[in-house]
Structure formats: C-alpha cells, structure tokens
Design an enzyme around this catalytic site. Structure first.
Site, PDB file in Angstrom:
ATOM      1  N   ASN A   1      -9.688  -1.132  -0.704  1.00  0.00           N
ATOM      2  CA  ASN A   1      -8.756  -0.363  -1.082  1.00  0.00           C
ATOM      3  C   ASN A   1      -9.272   0.091  -2.484  1.00  0.00           C
ATOM      4  OD1 ASN A   1      -6.510   1.048  -2.219  1.00  0.00           O
ATOM      5  ND2 ASN A   1      -5.189  -0.167  -0.910  1.00  0.00           N
ATOM      6  N   PRO A   2      -9.381   1.623  -2.691  1.00  0.00           N
ATOM      7  CA  PRO A   2      -9.873   2.240  -3.922  1.00  0.00           C
ATOM      8  C   PRO A   2      -9.074   1.625  -5.267  1.00  0.00           C
ATOM      9  CG  PRO A   2      -9.504   3.961  -2.488  1.00  0.00           C
ATOM     10  CD  PRO A   2      -8.867   2.471  -1.795  1.00  0.00           C
TER      11      PRO A   2
ATOM     12  N   HIS B   1       4.154  -0.226  13.575  1.00  0.00           N
ATOM     13  CA  HIS B   1       5.400   0.526  13.329  1.00  0.00           C
ATOM     14  C   HIS B   1       5.394   1.518  14.447  1.00  0.00           C
ATOM     15  CE1 HIS B   1       5.181  -0.247   8.745  1.00  0.00           C
ATOM     16  NE2 HIS B   1       5.766  -1.149   9.455  1.00  0.00           N
TER      17      HIS B   1
ATOM     18  N   ASP C   1      -0.653   6.940  13.781  1.00  0.00           N
ATOM     19  CA  ASP C   1      -1.622   8.097  14.497  1.00  0.00           C
ATOM     20  C   ASP C   1      -2.297   7.736  15.646  1.00  0.00           C
ATOM     21  OD1 ASP C   1      -3.531   7.517  11.463  1.00  0.00           O
ATOM     22  OD2 ASP C   1      -3.759   6.481  13.347  1.00  0.00           O
TER      23      ASP C   1
HETATM   24  P1  OAD Z   1       0.463   4.093   1.657  1.00  0.00           P
HETATM   25  O1  OAD Z   1       0.572   5.401   1.548  1.00  0.00           O
HETATM   26  O2  OAD Z   1       1.995   3.349   0.864  1.00  0.00           O
HETATM   27  O3  OAD Z   1      -0.744   3.378   1.029  1.00  0.00           O
HETATM   28  C1  OAD Z   1      -1.919   3.928   1.388  1.00  0.00           C
HETATM   29  C2  OAD Z   1      -2.962   2.938   0.726  1.00  0.00           C
HETATM   30  O4  OAD Z   1      -4.137   3.526   1.057  1.00  0.00           O
HETATM   31  C3  OAD Z   1      -2.947   2.778  -0.810  1.00  0.00           C
HETATM   32  O5  OAD Z   1      -3.090   1.674  -1.355  1.00  0.00           O
HETATM   33  C4  OAD Z   1      -4.266   3.917  -1.349  1.00  0.00           C
HETATM   34  O6  OAD Z   1      -4.808   3.217  -2.457  1.00  0.00           O
HETATM   35  C5  OAD Z   1      -5.164   3.388  -0.006  1.00  0.00           C
HETATM   36  N1  OAD Z   1      -6.088   4.258   0.120  1.00  0.00           N
HETATM   37  C6  OAD Z   1      -6.240   5.709   0.114  1.00  0.00           C
HETATM   38  N2  OAD Z   1      -7.295   6.216   0.559  1.00  0.00           N
HETATM   39  C7  OAD Z   1      -7.937   5.111   1.054  1.00  0.00           C
HETATM   40  C8  OAD Z   1      -9.332   4.871   1.730  1.00  0.00           C
HETATM   41  N3  OAD Z   1     -10.231   6.158   1.883  1.00  0.00           N
HETATM   42  N4  OAD Z   1      -9.823   3.775   2.170  1.00  0.00           N
HETATM   43  C9  OAD Z   1      -9.021   2.611   2.030  1.00  0.00           C
HETATM   44  N5  OAD Z   1      -7.695   2.793   1.242  1.00  0.00           N
HETATM   45  C10 OAD Z   1      -7.368   3.911   0.793  1.00  0.00           C
HETATM   46  O7  OAD Z   1       0.604   3.687   3.204  1.00  0.00           O
HETATM   47  P2  OAD Z   1       0.734   2.258   3.777  1.00  0.00           P
HETATM   48  O8  OAD Z   1       0.448   1.156   2.933  1.00  0.00           O
HETATM   49  O9  OAD Z   1       0.129   2.423   5.251  1.00  0.00           O
HETATM   50  O10 OAD Z   1       6.049   2.651   7.402  1.00  0.00           O
HETATM   51  O11 OAD Z   1       2.452   2.360   3.942  1.00  0.00           O
HETATM   52  C11 OAD Z   1       3.147   1.261   4.584  1.00  0.00           C
HETATM   53  C12 OAD Z   1       4.163   1.857   5.617  1.00  0.00           C
HETATM   54  O12 OAD Z   1       5.095   2.568   4.363  1.00  0.00           O
HETATM   55  C13 OAD Z   1       3.813   2.974   6.622  1.00  0.00           C
HETATM   56  O13 OAD Z   1       3.478   2.086   7.723  1.00  0.00           O
HETATM   57  C14 OAD Z   1       5.097   3.597   6.663  1.00  0.00           C
HETATM   58  C15 OAD Z   1       5.599   3.517   5.118  1.00  0.00           C
HETATM   59  O14 OAD Z   1       7.099   3.253   5.255  1.00  0.00           O
HETATM   60  C16 OAD Z   1       6.961   3.024   8.266  1.00  0.00           C
HETATM   61  O15 OAD Z   1       6.792   4.352   8.672  1.00  0.00           O
HETATM   62  C17 OAD Z   1       7.882   2.251   8.871  1.00  0.00           C
END
Ligand code: OAD
Length: 244
Positions: A210-211, A118, A103
């Site tokens: 992380n929550p 990514h 983003d």
């Molecule tokens: P996810 O949606 O898998 O995970 C988001 C994480 O953020 C979760 O563990 C939530 O608990 C946490 N979370 C939510 N709100 C939050 C906050 N306010 N503060 C801190 N943490 C919070 O997203 P990613 O882990 O980024 O890859 O996903 C990894 C990759 O999976 C992405 O980059 C994408 C997807 O496939 C590609 O596009 C290649």
C-alpha cells in the site's frame, strides 16, 4: 524494494492467502472507495449510496450509480498487479485470493476461484427475495419477473452480511496460511479487515502492499510501501528467479 527474506519466506510457503481492496484496481482507473468521486457523482458519498437505506429511499438513483460504475469497469482493463497475482498463484503450492472488490477484474485477469467477499457488481438480485436474476440488464431500474420488486446489484451494502460461503472460505484460508498479504485496502471495513488478525494468530507472516501505511502497520512483518501494479510484478519476478 523486495526484501530477500520475503522472497525466501514465499519460496518455502505451503499456502499463501491474499486479501485485496480497491487499491489493486486503482491503476486500472477504477477510483478507490474513499477517493473523491468525479463527474456527476462528485456530490454523492459512496458510503451513503452503498446502503440498503439509500436504495429503499431512491432505488432509481442507486441503480443509476451502479450502472455508471458498471460502465466504468467495462471500459477498463486489469493492471499488472492483477496479472502478477495470477502468476503468484502458480508459484506457490496453495493459494487463496479474497477480494473486497466487486469489479471482477481479478477474474478478468485470469485468477480462478476468487472469493468475492463483497459480492459482484454485475450480478442482479431481487431486492425482495434475494435471488439472482439473470439477463435483466437495463439502464432503467428493472424489476423481478417473479414478484415485481426492484432488482438491486449483487453487492454487499453497509450493514448487510457477507455471503456465508465467501465468509467461511475467507476465514478458513486466513487461519491456515504461512503468508498473508493485505494489498490495496485501507483495512477499515470489518469483517474483511479482521482476516489479518486471524492470520496473525495462526502464525502467518504478514505483508502489506500500500502506498500509505494502514491501521495494521504495527502487526506486519513486511510493509511494502508502493503501488501494487509495480510491487507485485517485482515480487513475482524475484520469486520466479529464485525458483529457477
Ligand atoms: P479504500 O478506498 O478504503 O482503500 C483503498 C486503499 O488502497 C487505500 O489504503 C489506498 O492507500 C490504497 N491504494 C491506493 N492506490 C493504490 C495502489 N496503486 N496500490 C496499492 N494500494 C493502493 O478501499 P477498500 O479498502 O477496498 O465495502 O474499502 C473496503 C470496503 O469499504 C470496500 O470493499 C467497500 C467499502 O465500504 C463494501 O462495499 C461493502
């Protein structure tokens, strides 16, 4: 909420490496990857759309989805968590930010040299040649001026490789840091999720923000349960006060 021991560790750290995921943009209003989608995209699973197969099968649909996401991101702002990471970079001798997010919000907040593991939502590439094509933003699926193939967003889809430079820099920074932060990521998607292991093997202190606890919980030195937009500003204030 912020352990004194972590503040002390940061105050003595030579290099800090941070990996962020969709959670750091959640408080800006950008849905995380595994959150249910809303509106007209509710019936689509992002994990299905963000694939070369989906694009080959229906490039117009995938292009529309990315236009929707671009519009959404254009209309949000970085949140205090993004800004706190800009400040953190100024409070330690060496700092590397690796993000899985496409983003661009870290850069908009002022972070420099962000490693976009990514890719980037706003970049367009020729789907056939892979080259970046500037200035062809359009609602309709555009085509490469060179070969006529459809353009695609410059993001890494499932099954695609990480840009070589981003991968090298990210793994090098994970393997050479005193403190490694994993912030706002479910730690499910490799190779990004493998960075924490590299840092652990290199003897880094491991911190998660992380929550919800994630799969890396067992290897952590500090697990800060909460939102990055609240914890990071706290952490940076404590570190700044410690310095003065
Ligand atoms: P996810 O949606 O898998 O995970 C988001 C994480 O953020 C979760 O563990 C939530 O608990 C946490 N979370 C939510 N709100 C939050 C906050 N306010 N503060 C801190 N943490 C919070 O997203 P990613 O882990 O980024 O890859 O996903 C990894 C990759 O999976 C992405 O980059 C994408 C997807 O496939 C590609 O596009 C290649």
């Amino acid at each position: 909420m912020i352990p004194n021991e972590l503040v002390e560790t940061l105050a003595n750290a030579r290099r800090v490496t941070v990996l962020t995921g969709a959670g750091v943009s959640a408080e800006s209003g950008v849905p995380t990857f595994r959150e249910a989608q809303t509106g007209l995209w509710a019936r689509y699973d992002p994990l299905q759309l963000a694939t070369p197969e989906a694009f080959d099968a229906n490039p117009e649909l995938v292009w529309d989805w990315y236009q929707f996401r671009r519009e959404l991101v254009r209309n949000v702002e970085p949140n205090p968590g993004h800004y706190a990471l800009v400040e953190l970079a100024n409070l330690v001798p060496a700092f590397t930010l690796v993000t899985q997010n496409v983003d661009g919000l870290h850069a908009r907040a002022g972070s420099r040299d962000v490693i976009e593991f990514h890719g980037n939502l706003f970049e367009n590439r020729c789907a056939a040649e892979g080259t970046v094509v500037e200035g062809r933003e359009s609602k309709q699926l555009p085509h490469c001026p060179g070969c006529g193939a459809p353009l695609r967003p410059g993001v890494v889809w499932f099954g695609e490789s990480i840009p070589a430079a981003a991968s090298e820099q990210a793994f090098a920074a994970a393997g050479d840091c005193d403190v490694f932060f994993s912030i706002g990521t479910s730690s499910l998607v490799y190779p990004a999720a493998g960075l924490v292991e590299i840092a652990r093997e290199a003897g880094a202190v491991l911190v998660e923000i992380n929550p919800e606890p994630t799969d890396i919980a067992a290897s952590l030195d500090f697990a800060l349960a909460g939102k990055s937009g609240q914890i990071l500003p706290d952490l940076v204030k404590r570190l700044g006060d410690h310095r003065t």
